[in-house]
Design a protein around this motif. Structure first.
Motif, PDB file in Angstrom:
ATOM      1  N   UNK A 426       0.805  -1.208   0.000  1.00 32.68           N
ATOM      2  CA  UNK A 426       0.000   0.000   0.000  1.00 32.68           C
ATOM      3  C   UNK A 426       0.842   1.263   0.000  1.00 32.68           C
ATOM      4  N   UNK A 427       0.215   2.346   0.448  1.00 33.10           N
ATOM      5  CA  UNK A 427       0.837   3.662   0.450  1.00 33.10           C
ATOM      6  C   UNK A 427       1.049   4.141   1.879  1.00 33.10           C
ATOM      7  N   UNK A 428       2.214   4.675   2.147  1.00 34.44           N
ATOM      8  CA  UNK A 428       2.507   5.326   3.410  1.00 34.44           C
ATOM      9  C   UNK A 428       2.621   6.829   3.165  1.00 34.44           C
ATOM     10  N   UNK A 429       2.283   7.617   4.182  1.00 29.38           N
ATOM     11  CA  UNK A 429       2.407   9.071   4.076  1.00 29.38           C
ATOM     12  C   UNK A 429       3.400   9.557   5.118  1.00 29.38           C
ATOM     13  N   UNK A 430       4.509  10.110   4.648  1.00 30.92           N
ATOM     14  CA  UNK A 430       5.582  10.589   5.510  1.00 30.92           C
ATOM     15  C   UNK A 430       5.829  12.059   5.205  1.00 30.92           C
ATOM     16  N   UNK A 431       5.743  12.896   6.231  1.00 34.84           N
ATOM     17  CA  UNK A 431       5.875  14.344   6.076  1.00 34.84           C
ATOM     18  C   UNK A 431       4.927  14.870   5.003  1.00 34.84           C
ATOM     19  N   UNK A 432       3.735  14.289   4.963  1.00 34.49           N
ATOM     20  CA  UNK A 432       2.710  14.732   4.035  1.00 34.49           C
ATOM     21  C   UNK A 432       2.872  14.246   2.613  1.00 34.49           C
ATOM     22  N   UNK A 433       3.936  13.465   2.352  1.00 30.26           N
ATOM     23  CA  UNK A 433       4.202  12.982   0.997  1.00 30.26           C
ATOM     24  C   UNK A 433       3.859  11.501   0.885  1.00 30.26           C
TER      25      UNK A 433
END
Length: 450
Positions: A426-433
């Motif tokens: 899946x997708x992770x969100x790190x520092x809004x990215x």
């Protein structure tokens, strides 16, 4: 049945041997199981009955083609106790080893391991677990490598780096569960209260628990996002979690990125302030994991499964918000974290002072969901490649599947009445990215490697 990792197994019935790969049997008989190989126990009994009663392969195939396995088994069920046979087949098998040495770090991440003891989850599975408190990441890793520990807590992504052979300590290590999400702080010394812009941190010295840790990877990513060079502009010092606050107090470091209660204790003792909690950087990030060597698992498959059931039961207990209020008193005991109860309460419950005059409320400051996500593993390994700690590209997705026992964790979670996330990249969100773990090579091409 002999469980071997992520649903790969070899199971023998009296009739023949079944080779299961990712929950599918290669013997030619159609089974109902779609999950991990242990789902196929009942189907193995069905198959064994059909083979035993109809040993002639030509006749057996003709029957299966003409009426189907379900109809045939339905007819047999009227004269044979098939349900009883299945129940007997699924009984727990004798444990190869009942006394286990399990290593933990004295930080809030260890709560599920501690509660496995407190709740009697280990004893329920027939296990006598000796919890051993160990100060640092490298030491707990070495104790597992030399066989002193059967199972251990370990910071992510060390199981991945060991399996990949990074650092010269190649050994196949499996992640059974994630002990906790979030639960870390980026802390600065009080002298930097007016210097909170990371663009101005050139020359800072930060403590981290291990070079190849999620803390180091998150800190590097944060520094890079501010426009500094994480290799040239910042110094890193490996410090055991128990020594963060003392190092901050004597001025040997400017700050640290580490697991709790380090951050909250720095505030409590007046040594520093919380610049950010890690949830603000990467919400839901994995911190520590429960790990075991593949060689140990193969030698002790029934013991492995017994411990697996126990640690997931304990994880599900501490993940419940209604159980949080009682946890600080337990964790504060000398044999566990040996920390002030008021400090642990601020971490576990999530209402905390930040050292800057504010009281904040974040119930998920630390969380305890046991499922090991592939996506987080891929991001961490890609960061190691980004900063040239990993000198060559690897198959990031394959490594994640090899190490993170997502299939097995999901199955046990469902057996214990909990829902399990989808097993996917899946997708992770790190520092809004957003980070798409299904395409790690594209991410690496898009960023500048140092």
């Amino acid at each position: 049945m002999t469980p071997v990792l992520n649903g790969d197994v070899v199971m023998s019935t009296r009739a023949h041997t079944h080779y299961f790969t990712k929950g599918r049997c290669e013997c030619g008989i159609i089974h109902q199981a779609t999950g991990s190989a242990s789902d196929c126990i009942a189907d193995g009994i069905d198959d064994g009955l059909i083979h035993g009663l109809f040993p002639d392969p030509i006749l057996r195939r003709q029957l299966l083609r003409s009426v189907g396995a379900a109809t045939l088994l339905g007819a047999l069920g009227s004269i044979l106790p098939i349900g009883d046979l299945k129940a007997i087949a699924q009984e727990k098998k004798p444990l190869e080893k009942t006394k286990l040495n399990v290593g933990f770090l004295p930080i809030t991440c260890a709560a599920p391991l501690i509660y496995g003891e407190q709740l009697g989850a280990y004893a329920k599975e027939g296990l006598e677990v000796s919890l051993q408190k160990i100060a640092g990441i490298a030491l707990i890793r070495d104790k597992m490598l030399n066989g002193e520990l059967d199972v251990s807590q370990q910071v992510m992504p060390v199981a991945l780096t060991m399996t990949a052979g990074l650092g010269g300590n190649q050994q196949s290590i499996k992640v059974l569960t994630i002990l906790n999400q979030n639960g870390n702080s980026l802390v600065l010394a009080n002298k930097h209260k007016n210097n909170r812009d990371p663009k101005n941190w050139r020359g800072f010295v930060f403590a981290v628990p291990f070079d190849q840790s999620h803390q180091t990877m998150q800190l590097r990513n944060y520094i890079a996002a501010a426009g500094l060079d994480p290799d040239k502009d910042i110094q890193y010092r490996v410090v055991p979690p128990t020594e963060y606050v003392s190092s901050l107090r004597v001025g040997s470091i400017d700050g640290f990125f580490g697991g709790e209660p380090g951050g909250q204790r720095a505030v409590y003792e007046g040594a520093g302030f919380i610049h950010l909690i890690s949830k603000e950087i990467w919400d839901g990030h994995p911190c520590c994991s429960v790990t075991a060597p593949e060689s140990w698992i193969k030698q002790n498959p029934n013991t492995f499964m017994a411990f697996y059931r126990a640690i997931i039961a304990a994880s599900l207990h501490v993940s419940e918000p209604t159980n949080r209020a009682a946890m600080p008193k337990v964790l504060a005991q000398p044999q566990y974290l040996n920390a002030p109860e008021v400090v642990l309460e601020q971490v576990i419950v999530g209402r905390y002072a930040d050292g800057l005059g504010a009281v904040k409320n974040e119930p998920r400051r630390v969380d305890y969901q046991p499922f090991p996500h592939y996506s987080a593993a891929v991001w961490l390994m890609v960061q190691l490649r980004r900063w040239n700690m990993l000198k060559e590209d690897v198959d990031y997705k394959k490594l994640a599947e090899q190490v993170m026992l997502a299939t097995d964790a999901a199955k046990i979670m469902r057996e214990q009445g909990a829902s399990a996330p989808s097993i996917e990249f899946g997708t992770e969100t790190i520092l809004g990215q957003p980070f798409n773990s299904a395409a790690p090579e594209e991410y690496l091409k898009a960023i500048k490697k140092t």
